[in-house]
Every structure is written in structure tokens, then in C-alpha cells.
Design a protein around this motif. Structure first.
Motif, PDB file in Angstrom:
ATOM      1  N   ARG A 151      -3.242  16.354   6.439  1.00 28.00           N
ATOM      2  CA  ARG A 151      -3.924  14.682   6.283  1.00 28.00           C
ATOM      3  C   ARG A 151      -4.873  14.991   6.047  1.00 28.00           C
ATOM      4  N   ILE A 152      -5.796  15.259   7.234  1.00 26.75           N
ATOM      5  CA  ILE A 152      -6.917  15.180   6.482  1.00 26.75           C
ATOM      6  C   ILE A 152      -7.448  16.087   5.332  1.00 26.75           C
ATOM      7  N   ALA A 153      -6.906  16.666   5.016  1.00 26.22           N
ATOM      8  CA  ALA A 153      -6.828  17.384   3.515  1.00 26.22           C
ATOM      9  C   ALA A 153      -7.191  16.675   2.881  1.00 26.22           C
ATOM     10  N   HIS A 154      -5.817  15.403   2.965  1.00 26.03           N
ATOM     11  CA  HIS A 154      -5.233  15.023   1.400  1.00 26.03           C
ATOM     12  C   HIS A 154      -6.687  13.648   1.329  1.00 26.03           C
ATOM     13  N   PHE A 155      -6.954  13.532   2.426  1.00 28.13           N
ATOM     14  CA  PHE A 155      -8.317  12.085   2.046  1.00 28.13           C
ATOM     15  C   PHE A 155      -9.429  12.541   2.477  1.00 28.13           C
ATOM     16  N   THR A 156      -9.968  13.315   2.199  1.00 25.76           N
ATOM     17  CA  THR A 156     -11.166  14.020   1.819  1.00 25.76           C
ATOM     18  C   THR A 156     -11.006  15.047   0.168  1.00 25.76           C
ATOM     19  N   ASP A 157     -10.102  15.038   0.190  1.00 23.01           N
ATOM     20  CA  ASP A 157      -9.985  16.013  -1.666  1.00 23.01           C
ATOM     21  C   ASP A 157     -10.247  17.256  -1.294  1.00 23.01           C
ATOM     22  N   LEU A 158      -9.940  18.060   0.468  1.00 23.74           N
ATOM     23  CA  LEU A 158     -10.381  19.158  -0.225  1.00 23.74           C
ATOM     24  C   LEU A 158      -9.859  20.221  -0.697  1.00 23.74           C
ATOM     25  N   ARG A 159     -11.096  20.843  -1.503  1.00 18.87           N
ATOM     26  CA  ARG A 159      -9.770  21.904  -2.540  1.00 18.87           C
ATOM     27  C   ARG A 159     -10.478  23.542  -2.243  1.00 18.87           C
ATOM     28  N   PRO A 160      -8.861  23.937  -2.626  1.00 19.10           N
ATOM     29  CA  PRO A 160     -10.144  25.422  -2.361  1.00 19.10           C
ATOM     30  C   PRO A 160     -10.396  26.066  -2.467  1.00 19.10           C
ATOM     31  N   ASN A 161     -11.284  27.007  -2.056  1.00 22.76           N
ATOM     32  CA  ASN A 161     -12.212  27.602  -2.417  1.00 22.76           C
ATOM     33  C   ASN A 161     -11.663  28.858  -3.962  1.00 22.76           C
ATOM     34  N   GLU A 192      -2.057  -0.413   5.547  1.00 23.86           N
ATOM     35  CA  GLU A 192      -0.893   0.492   3.925  1.00 23.86           C
ATOM     36  C   GLU A 192      -2.288   2.246   4.301  1.00 23.86           C
ATOM     37  N   PHE A 193      -3.342   2.218   3.957  1.00 25.48           N
ATOM     38  CA  PHE A 193      -4.361   2.851   4.225  1.00 25.48           C
ATOM     39  C   PHE A 193      -3.284   4.316   5.192  1.00 25.48           C
ATOM     40  N   ALA A 194      -4.003   3.980   6.426  1.00 24.81           N
ATOM     41  CA  ALA A 194      -3.352   4.871   7.878  1.00 24.81           C
ATOM     42  C   ALA A 194      -2.085   5.307   7.579  1.00 24.81           C
ATOM     43  N   LEU A 195      -1.310   4.349   6.826  1.00 17.73           N
ATOM     44  CA  LEU A 195       0.439   5.095   6.698  1.00 17.73           C
ATOM     45  C   LEU A 195       0.540   5.768   5.373  1.00 17.73           C
ATOM     46  N   ALA A 196      -0.525   6.010   4.549  1.00 17.53           N
ATOM     47  CA  ALA A 196      -0.231   6.628   3.031  1.00 17.53           C
ATOM     48  C   ALA A 196      -0.862   8.170   3.479  1.00 17.53           C
ATOM     49  N   VAL A 197      -1.922   7.969   4.620  1.00 16.10           N
ATOM     50  CA  VAL A 197      -2.569   8.461   5.443  1.00 16.10           C
ATOM     51  C   VAL A 197      -1.017   9.815   5.825  1.00 16.10           C
ATOM     52  N   SER A 198      -0.412   8.646   6.720  1.00 12.63           N
ATOM     53  CA  SER A 198       0.488   9.828   7.476  1.00 12.63           C
ATOM     54  C   SER A 198       1.057  10.250   6.911  1.00 12.63           C
ATOM     55  N   HIS A 199       2.019   9.866   6.052  1.00 11.90           N
ATOM     56  CA  HIS A 199       2.900   9.900   5.294  1.00 11.90           C
ATOM     57  C   HIS A 199       2.639  11.308   4.804  1.00 11.90           C
ATOM     58  N   ALA A 200       1.409  11.486   4.617  1.00  8.76           N
ATOM     59  CA  ALA A 200       0.713  12.892   3.562  1.00  8.76           C
ATOM     60  C   ALA A 200       0.891  12.503   2.457  1.00  8.76           C
ATOM     61  N   ASP A 201       0.471  10.988   1.723  1.00  8.62           N
ATOM     62  CA  ASP A 201       0.800  10.287   0.364  1.00  8.62           C
ATOM     63  C   ASP A 201      -0.860  11.367  -0.360  1.00  8.62           C
ATOM     64  N   ILE A 252      -3.892  11.157  -1.613  1.00  3.44           N
ATOM     65  CA  ILE A 252      -5.164  10.078  -1.342  1.00  3.44           C
ATOM     66  C   ILE A 252      -5.803   9.696  -2.623  1.00  3.44           C
ATOM     67  N   THR A 253      -5.449   8.732  -3.064  1.00  2.20           N
ATOM     68  CA  THR A 253      -6.473   8.495  -4.612  1.00  2.20           C
ATOM     69  C   THR A 253      -7.817   7.367  -4.602  1.00  2.20           C
ATOM     70  N   GLU A 254      -8.473   7.608  -5.318  1.00  3.29           N
ATOM     71  CA  GLU A 254      -9.118   6.752  -5.752  1.00  3.29           C
ATOM     72  C   GLU A 254      -8.221   5.019  -5.012  1.00  3.29           C
ATOM     73  N   GLU A 255      -7.694   4.629  -5.506  1.00  2.00           N
ATOM     74  CA  GLU A 255      -7.222   3.641  -5.751  1.00  2.00           C
ATOM     75  C   GLU A 255      -6.866   3.020  -4.197  1.00  2.00           C
ATOM     76  N   HIS A 256      -6.813   4.076  -3.563  1.00  3.14           N
ATOM     77  CA  HIS A 256      -6.160   3.822  -1.869  1.00  3.14           C
ATOM     78  C   HIS A 256      -7.552   3.124  -1.647  1.00  3.14           C
ATOM     79  N   PHE A 257      -9.001   3.922  -1.622  1.00  6.44           N
ATOM     80  CA  PHE A 257     -10.335   3.673  -1.699  1.00  6.44           C
ATOM     81  C   PHE A 257     -10.072   2.393  -1.818  1.00  6.44           C
ATOM     82  N   GLN A 258      -9.704   1.968  -2.822  1.00  3.27           N
ATOM     83  CA  GLN A 258     -10.765   0.835  -3.586  1.00  3.27           C
ATOM     84  C   GLN A 258     -10.221  -0.705  -2.770  1.00  3.27           C
TER      85      GLN A 258
END
Lengths: 243, 243, 243, 243, 243, 243
Positions: free
Chosen positions: C214-224, D170-179, D181-187
Motif C-alpha cells: 500500500r505504501i508502494a501504491h501511494f508513493t508510486d514506488l517503481r521497481p529498479n 476516501e483517500f485512506a480507504l483507497a489506500v486500504s483497498h490497495a487501489d 493511487i492516481t493523481e486524481e486521488h491527490f487532487q
């Protein structure tokens, strides 16, 4: 190849030359890369290729043997899908006729790599080992992008895809999920330069592999080992390795 | 063939000629088998049959026209799947070749009604109007059970099915859902008298219609009106109606 | 293991020896490849490693720089997770302290390859590119099985796993799905020789990567890029390549 | 507390000020209500706190005992998460270091109540009794809104939330669901005044509790009874009750 | 709080008028029975009770006013469901007649607390704020277990339930999910001492609240504030509070 | 009303007594109202109507017998829901009172066909054989569209519906799924000419059948055979059949 498949596919043309030989598909230049698609190998003796018995060549119809031998000769190995489907010759012919009609179709805006990408993206939804591993390999070869198929397998939305590729996969996945396909779906494709005939191609590939994935599951079709590494090493390196 | 399908559709007409006898499609012996699936009608003019243009006969290859005309002549109408698929002749041939190989296969323990039941049960999962309506009609005709397909559409587990039919549908649905198919799945079939070849038949029908359902979705293939009422009225009554 | 990471965890102890040097990991020659677990590289300049700014070393606390430099020196590259997490030093320390406590724990029945397999199998559920690609690479290296991680990514139930590995992944996936974990879950592990402490290890790895994914998802962590090919070529071949 | 936890986190800095003492969190005035967050109690003898054995204090490392005693002294009871995690001291340290880094972070726009609301909203998705009950209690205390956590547990979209809180959840749940996460979420967050650092905070809390929820499941961590009623009665009334 | 609801809650008080007298459905004597569920309050003026207009008493039919006044008089407040449903008098009558027939049924093995537990467990599936909050309150009162409903809301499988309660909820949830109900479902109930009539009761309560939950959603029915705290404080304490 | 249902079912019989007279709930005049839904038949002897015992008339309360006899007399058969619900007279009364209040409500913009369409569309979600088959029949009769209910059963989004009908079903399905119903839902209805009272009607029908579907499941309520064919043959033809 002479015979029913050929006749099915190109019935009007007298075709003295075997079906898959001529043309770019199994032509010499491409053979190295493509042949892999489907070819024969001794290695399949050690582990079961699938759940159903695989006939001996001598028990198979001539046209099927001819096709398999040609594939085997030109490539390094016979992809297991040929072996497994040969259990049912009539279905073998129809399956590969359909496969050929869509995957080797020359017209339209889909490149070979595009088609393989559709197969990978839809087959991972159905978690089909053969289809993902084999067509991931073909994608690497056609696209010369060694990482993209792996990315699509994990998460196509985060893969390094162009907008055009994203639209293509979005349509393919909607078809694969058996969603209702609406005009809006077609319009999104059109915004990326795909017309309705391209949409048919994308939709048919997604549909055909919806079938293939399921056949692979009930026959327990296993990927040949060759597929795992194909296309991962740049050509130059590959040559260097084998002096 | 003294057209079972033909008889089903327009039972009163004597049909001295087999439905799809000669022709290039797949050679003499097999031809008749294919026709069963479907037949022709003028009614398709009033509402769109699908989303893609349907070619004029004069623009279609001879073998496809021949097949469609024979189907149309002998039956009361041409099922829309023929029209829609004729947009792509090569795919038309492969599609119906495959269809023929599995749905008209003579060997094995699956009756025609069994096969149609599999199509109905798996197509409702994908919510495919053409496949459910058309093959529900065919099931009514082959099974002479006018309510069973409707029951399966609503809730196959609560339908009036034999244990054998339940096992058959359970396997078909597992394939349709792209589940991993294990030895346990085969054993449940075996407990009801189905061997591995029957399992292949069930699995392939489920797989083929996984494809068909999706093609129907993206082509927006609509059921012919005739299908809604076919087989709902007992034969005797039907005769009485048309003195 | 002694070293900077250790120092983070137990800072009072003076630790003259660098973190990832000693140990059986892959022996000296291999270090470069493996260290990768987490190490530095210049290549990350061309494509964004993640969505958040990555601090310059001069702005980072000493202990974090020390750890990253050691990793970078000994390996060929710095895995992007180090860069991305360094945006928050306090969290960096806690994250790697936890990682170290479970992934580098010496006691228990889980091999390094087992642990990586758990990471791959649970991370694909969350479709985390970094975790699947990076830990798939580590699994190939530790297990010396170049295809297994790819198989698990596609369909772990159909992968070439031992019953022990299947039980381990079944437990890990139940934890990853946030299922209620019952005595029955533990008993299935025990039947394969895992005791309650092993269950804790499996469960914690699954839980920790539920967080990491989940951290990887929100930070958009990319694999080397290095991870895609690591461990795919047998050792002998690799050596041959680099005289 | 002369922060063992502090020492874990910032080991080199001499820290004359105890970690959790100063500041509003464990300050005297609030202690009664808040201390509960995590404190000790004899009552835990009657029912199992979790599935794993809980060490005796004498067998625990000094820093862990110190932390637990301080929590216990200042609060009325020791939250069970401390007891359960003490089974693994190294993991205990990393877990609470991480917890402290995010939940007690002073900077940023998230109030204590905001953070607890995120924990409640994401933990109910994973149906974690400890996390929902304990952090629902903390939310009641910090927010002084006795019904809101209950509302969020049932249906956050229908709860009496501000638009800001809705965006946060909404943001927290998107992260929790392992969605993804796109720029739209941050906006969407930005539209409510949260910047990227706040997004990191929200995302990390959601991620950390994705881990905690799962650890709670496999350890069968049970909420202390105190949590069920904490914060339900307005302070004045509470005082009145205990002259 | 005084009144019928109170009386339900504190049954030791002599009640000069029978609570559930036989007779015609909405006859005077019976009215109180219905009221049990709920009671009245002025507080509903500050926040909207629901989305639809609530009629003035003078515009309501006599029998409905009579019922509401009795409920209001005897209890401390009028539960919002009465107000909201009064928008449609004919439906109000049928709704509460049905409610009364199942929730106040005297025969059978389900206690009042059992029935409320079913409502809570099934209503959380539909995330219905009114039903969960109001019936959670009623459960606390009937069961004298202040934490159980909260536990069931979070995760009924981990709640402190007897095997009998678990079987009851398992059946209720199967009905609530619209599962096919088989003989096996009934047998599991029978193993815990519930006969087929009890099964009907459980099933009907689950079904009725499947309806209620949905009505609550489209009318935006909100729980009265009183429900949040009802039954949380032990009786003795409550008395002490209100000298 | 001179019984439309009655006429529908057995159109040839003159019905001198009105079916839906105004008046008190279960008074003589009103009884017929309920009957509309359904009617009686002896045929229920051959196959079980449901899982629970069906009382003999002599054991039933007078008002229930009267209602059932009237329904039976005027129609050709007694729908099984009457028989099954008569097992519980108090619930029978409330169930049909509610049914009557919403399905036979004269005011509002919903036609009889609209209401039946809602029942079909929501009941297929719960896979309720009785509700789908019986109300599909009623829809065919009220709408005079013999194929529409079948289409909705398969895939309502692809059925030949007006935009108004689509909006109506979209709202009904949102209620049936227990979605949170927002202002946006109401606005979509309003765009098609439905006001808030119509929304209540749609929502209540969806809610009531959410209950009915579940009762049907646990009582194993089976559709009468008559329903499968009702309304499939155009009136003229039907007359022709019975000279």
C-alpha cells in the motif's frame, strides 16, 4: 501443410505450399524469434504437458503431423498447446484456424506485439499459466521490450504503456470480463486511432483467449520451460553467448 | 440429415433434403451436422441484428453463402449469429467448424439437450442475451422440457435437474468461471458416469461459449424473435393450432 | 548480521562491521547482485522512482546515509524503496527495522527463499509492481529456481510447489486477505511441520507486505530495472558472460 | 516515560524529555481519558488477550518493560496490543516506533481525531475487532463526538462527516483497498486543503493499520473491555460520577 | 425514560396494562406491542429524520396517531422509523403489523435478545445506520451484554457468541445474503436445538430486515441520538445518575 | 376493476364481482385486491409447493380462507405464495396487506407493467425462481410484451427498454443492492419524469421483494407451472385455440 486447416483458412486458393511456411509468419527471417511460438522439443518428456494423453505422431492425421513437424523443424521446440490439442484433431484444426485468422491477420492497426499484449493482459485475469508465460515470451520478442509483459501481468494500469496501448487493453479487458460493450467503449478506442475493425480484432483476441484460458485450465496445459526466458536477453547478448 | 433442427423450427414441413449436405465446408460426411445450430429469416430487417455491418450475399464467399442459404431454406429463419459472423469469412469458417466439432459430435455421453443445457447455464453467467435465448430454445426442443431452461437461467441449483445434470453443470460452470480444474472436479463427474472424454466435451463447450458470449457482447448480437417462443408449446397443441 | 541497519535497531552497540557484507547470502562474488535487496544506482535519474521527492544525501541523517551508502557500495544499485522511504527518516528507520526483524530473522523454519515466496504470493494479490518484481528477483536468487516466482505470480495453486510451500502460502494469503485466522489454519501449517512461531513469521511477513504494498501504491514506488532480469540466468552462464 | 521508545527511534540524541510525556498526548490532564490508548490492567487474566503466550515482565528486555510500566502507571490499563506484541521484542520495538512516528507526529494537518478516524474507517474494512473497538474509543475521546466512530463503523458515507473528513477517508480507504493511487486521488485531497505530505500521513496510517489489522487477526488480539465504553459519557458527567 | 419500551427493558415493574393483548391487529390493547420497538422524542427537530416529509399528527389517520402517541407517552422518544413510515399510512400499518408478528411473537425458542442480534448481524451487511444503531441498543437492553452487539457489528465470527447463537446467525446471514437455503442449513440449526418453526422465525426476521434496511436507505432514515448510548451503562450506575 | 388479472389468467370467464373494491384492509370488498397477484389450483398436490407444511383450509382463519377461495374461484389456480404463507396467518395478513398497498396502489406514475418489471429485475439478482417466473408472467400479461421480461432476466441493460424504464430499474436495483441512495439517484429519476413519491414506490417494491425473495428461498417456494407459459401467446391466437 496441405489439408483441412489450410483449406479452411484459404479454401479458394490452390496452395501448393504448406500453410504456415510462406509469408512472414514462419518465414526464415523471423523464425528464430517466432518459431518459439509453437515448436517441438524432447524436454517435454520429463514433466507432464497436460492432463490428457498426447497421441503418437503415427496415430495423428497427416495434416496435423505435417503442421507440427514444420513448426518443430523451424523452431527449437513444439509449444505444448499443439501436443495437447492434438488429442482432438477436429478441434485442433478449428482452434488453430481461428488462432491463425486473428493472430496472423495482416490487415489492421494491431501489431504482433499489440496482439500478444492483449493475450497477456486478458489471460492474467483468468490466471492461465500457459497463456501468460507463452504469450509474455512472444510479447518480449515482438516488442523488444523485455519488461513490459511482466509489468502488465502485475498491474496493467501501472505498466509503462502508451495511451493507445492503455485504450486497447481497456477494451480487451472489458470484453474479457464479459462486460456489456457500449458505444462509449468504441469511442474510447477511436480516440486512439482504432476503428471498428480494429475493435473487432481486439475483441476477438480477447474472446478467443477467454476460450483458450479455460481449455488450458481443464487440460492442465503447462508452459514449456523455454518460454520463461525467451526474449529476456537482448539479441546481441544472446548471440554473444552462443559462439 | 432429415434436419432435426429444421424439424424443430418448422416441424410441419417435410424436408426430403438433408440440411447441409454437400459443399466445401468440411466435406461430405460432416456437413449436415453444422446446419443444426441455426437457420434463416427475413425478419432481421426491422431491427438491427448486431453492431457490425452484415454483408450482402453477393459479397460473401461461395461456401458461406451456400451454407447460409441451405440453413435458411430448410429452416424458418437464419439465426443472427450466421449473419453477424459473416462479416469476417475466415473467422466464420473457424467459428462454425469449432462449433460443429463440439456441438454436433456424435460420440460421448452428452445428449443434444445436455449440450444446450451447458450453453444456457454458462451463458447466463456472462449475461449473453443471444446465447441464453437461442440455446434456451434449442434446449426446450431437444429436451422436450419447456420449463427447465428458464429454471436454469434463474437458478440452476434450484432447477429440476438430475444429479447427473447437476454434476455436468457444476463442471461446466467451474470451467466457465476459469477456476483451476482439479482431479476432484473430474472425480465428481466420474461419480455420475462421465469419463475424461465427456469432461473434455463439457469443458470445451463451456470454453467455446465463454468465447461466443464475449463475441456476442462486442458485436451486440441480438436473438431472433423466433427463439423466445420456440419449444414452449407441446407438439400436439402446435399441430392442433395449424389445421 | 551486524551493521547500520542493526545500529538503527540497537543503536547502543558499536558496530564496526558493515551491514550486508558478511554472511552466506550469496558469497562475495554474488554480493553485487543480491545486495540489491536494497541498494543505490545512478540509473534512477532517467525515470521517476516514485511520486515523492527524494532527498539529497546531504540533507539526510547520518545513520540513513551510512546505511544507503553501504548498501550501494556492496551492491550494484540502490533499490528504490530506500530512496522513497528516505523522504521520512523516522519512518525509514522503523520500516527497515521491522523489515530486518522479520526478513533477516535467523531462527525458525523459513528459508530466505520461503520468505521471498510469501512476499511474491501476497504482493500479487495487491498488484504491487515493486514488491512483486523486486522480491520475485530475490526469490530466484535465493531459491535458484528461475521460474517459480513467475508461476506463483500467475497462479500459485498451479505452481510447482511442494505441499509444505502450498501450506505456507495458503496461510500467508489468508492473513493477507485479512481473513479470520482460526485454529484450523494453524493445524494445516502444523501438518507440514510449521509450529506457532513459524506461523507468526509467515503471518507477520504477509502483514508487513500488506503495508508495504500500500505504501508502494501511494508513493508510486517503481521497481529498479535490474530486478526484471536478476536471477534468470544460471550461475555458470552468468560467469561465462563476464570474464 | 523516559522513552525507551524514544530511544529506539532517535538513539543517538540524548533526550532529556521523555517521549510520550510532554505534549498533549500523555499530559496529565488528558491522561485519564487518553492513557487508555495503551495501558495495563489485571483484568486481562480472566480472558485470553490473544492466541500467543504473553511473556512475564521478568523475561522481557528492560526497554520494553520500562515502556509498558510507564504506560500502565499513567493509564488505567495496558492495551492488549502491548502484551501481544511483547512476544517478539524486536518486532515490538519496530511496531511501536512506526506507530509513534505516524500517530504521534506533530506536524501536518491531521488532528489526533482525524488519525483515529482513519484507523476506524480502514479497520472496519478488515473487520478487526481490536482496531475498531480500541481506536473507536480513542476517536470518541479526541473528537469529543461520542457517536461518530459508531456511524463510520456502520457506513462512513452516511456518517455525519465534513467534506474534508470524507475526502480524507476516501483517500485512506483507497489506500486500504490497495487501489492504484492516481493523481486524481491527490487532487481530491488538495481540494480539501490537504497537501502531499498530509496525503503521505493518511496513506501511511491506512497502510500501517492494513498491517496491524492482519497481525491482530492471526494473533487473535482481543480488545480490552475498557475500550467499549470509553468516551461515551461526556466528561462533566464522568466527573460527576466519580466524586 | 418511562413507558412500554422502558417496561420491556425493566420488566420487574408492574405494568397495569397488558402489553401484547390478543385481538384485532391494531386494536387498542395491542398497540403497545408495536410501540416496543421504538418511542418518541422532540429532539428530532434539529436534524432531519429522513428524506421524506413527515406528516403532522393532525393529518394522520386516527389509528396511527394513537399508536404513535402511546409510544411517545410511554417511552422517552419516538423512534424515527415511526415518523418516516407515517408518510404512507397503509404501508405504516402493514410494516408494523409484520414487525409485530415476528418481533413480538411469544412462541418459539428465540428470545428478544436473539431477535435483536439477528437484526444487528444482518443489518450490518447492508450497512444500515438506523437498523444497526437502534437494534444494537435494543440488544444491549434485552441481553444485558453491553459489548456483544458492537462485537457482532465488527465481526460476528469473532464475537463472544455461544454455538447456538453462531448457528442462529449463520442461518440468518445465509437468508440475508439470499443464498439458496438447503436442508443442510436446517440441520445445522437443529443441531443447536432450533426446529423448523424457529428457522422460519429466524429466516423471516432476516428477510424483513432485508426490506427494512433498504427502505431505510432510500428514505435516509437516521437513528435517534438516544440509541447510541442506550444500554451501555449498567442499571445500578444508571440509577445513581438520576436521583 | 373487473379483474384484469383474472381476465388475464382465464380471460374467457365473466367475472361479475369486482376484484379491487375500496374499503377496510381485509374486508370483503378488499380481499379481491390481493387475489390479483395470484390464484388457486389443485395441481399443487403433485409436486411440493414449498418446504413447510401447508395447512388444510379447515384449519385456517376465516378471512384467509375467504381470500384464498375468492382468488381460486376467479382465477384458474392459486399461486403457491398464498399456500406457503398461510402456514403463518398473522404474517400472511401483513405480507399481503403490504403487497396490496404497493402493488395495487392506484396513484402514481407506475403502471402495473412497470411494477412487475421492477419485481423481475430485482428478483433475478437474488435468483428467486418463484418471483422471477411468476412476475415475469404477470409482466408479459400487463405489458403485452412477451419477450421483455425474458430479456430483463438475462441482462436488463441490453433489454429493449425505454430510457424511462432504464432509469426506473436503475433506481430499483440500487435499492435492491442496498446501496446508499443519494440525491443523484433521485435526480436521475426526475429526469425521466418520476417524482419523489414515485421513487418511494419504486424503492418500496424493490425492498418488499428483497424480503419476498428471501422468504421464497428459505421456504423453498416453487412457481406454479402455469406461470411459465402465461402471456407468451398473443390474445388472438389464444382465442383461436379455444373455439
Amino acid at each position: 501443410m496441405k489439408g483441412p486447416l489450410l483449406r479452411l483458412l484459404r479454401p479458394r486458393r490452390a496452395s501448393p505450399r504448406p500453410l504456415l511456411v510462406s509469408g512472414s509468419l514462419w518465414g526464415r527471417a523471423q523464425t528464430a524469434a517466432v518459431s518459439h511460438a509453437y515448436s517441438t522439443q524432447a524436454g517435454s518428456t520429463m514433466r507432464p504437458t497436460g492432463r490428457y494423453p498426447i497421441p503418437n505422431k503415427k496415430d495423428l492425421p497427416y495434416d496435423i503431423v505435417e503442421l507440427m513437424e514444420e513448426v518443430e523443424m523451424k523452431s527449437g521446440f513444439l509449444p505444448n498447446v499443439f501436443s495437447v490439442m492434438s488429442h482432438r484433431p477436429a478441434e485442433f484444426r478449428a482452434f488453430f484456424a481461428y488462432y491463425n485468422a486473428i493472430m496472423n491477420k495482416e490487415k489492421g492497426r494491431l501489431s504482433k506485439a499489440d496482439k500478444e499484449l492483449i493475450v497477456v493482459a486478458t489471460s492474467i485475469v483468468n490466471r492461465c499459466p500457459y497463456c501468460v508465460i507463452a504469450h509474455g515470451a512472444l510479447h518480449r520478442i515482438y516488442s523488444k521490450k523485455p519488461a513490459l509483459a511482466d509489468q502488465v501481468v502485475v498491474n496493467w494500469k501501472l505498466a509503462d504503456l502508451s495511451e493507445r496501448e492503455q485504450a486497447m487493453l481497456e477494451f480487451a479487458l472489458a470484453v474479457s470480463h464479459a462486460d456489456n460493450i457500449t458505444e462509449e467503449h468504441f469511442q474510447k478506442l477511436e480516440a486512439q486511432g482504432f476503428d471498428r475493425e480494429d475493435a473487432w480484432d481486439i475483441g476477438t483476441i480477447a474472446s478467443f483467449f477467454a476460450m483458450s484460458n479455460r481449455i488450458a485450465h481443464f487440460t492442465d496445459l503447462r508452459p514449456n520451460e523455454e518460454f520463461y526466458t525467451m526474449g529476456r536477453i537482448p539479441r546481441d547478448k544472446e548471440k554473444a553467448e552462443t559462439p
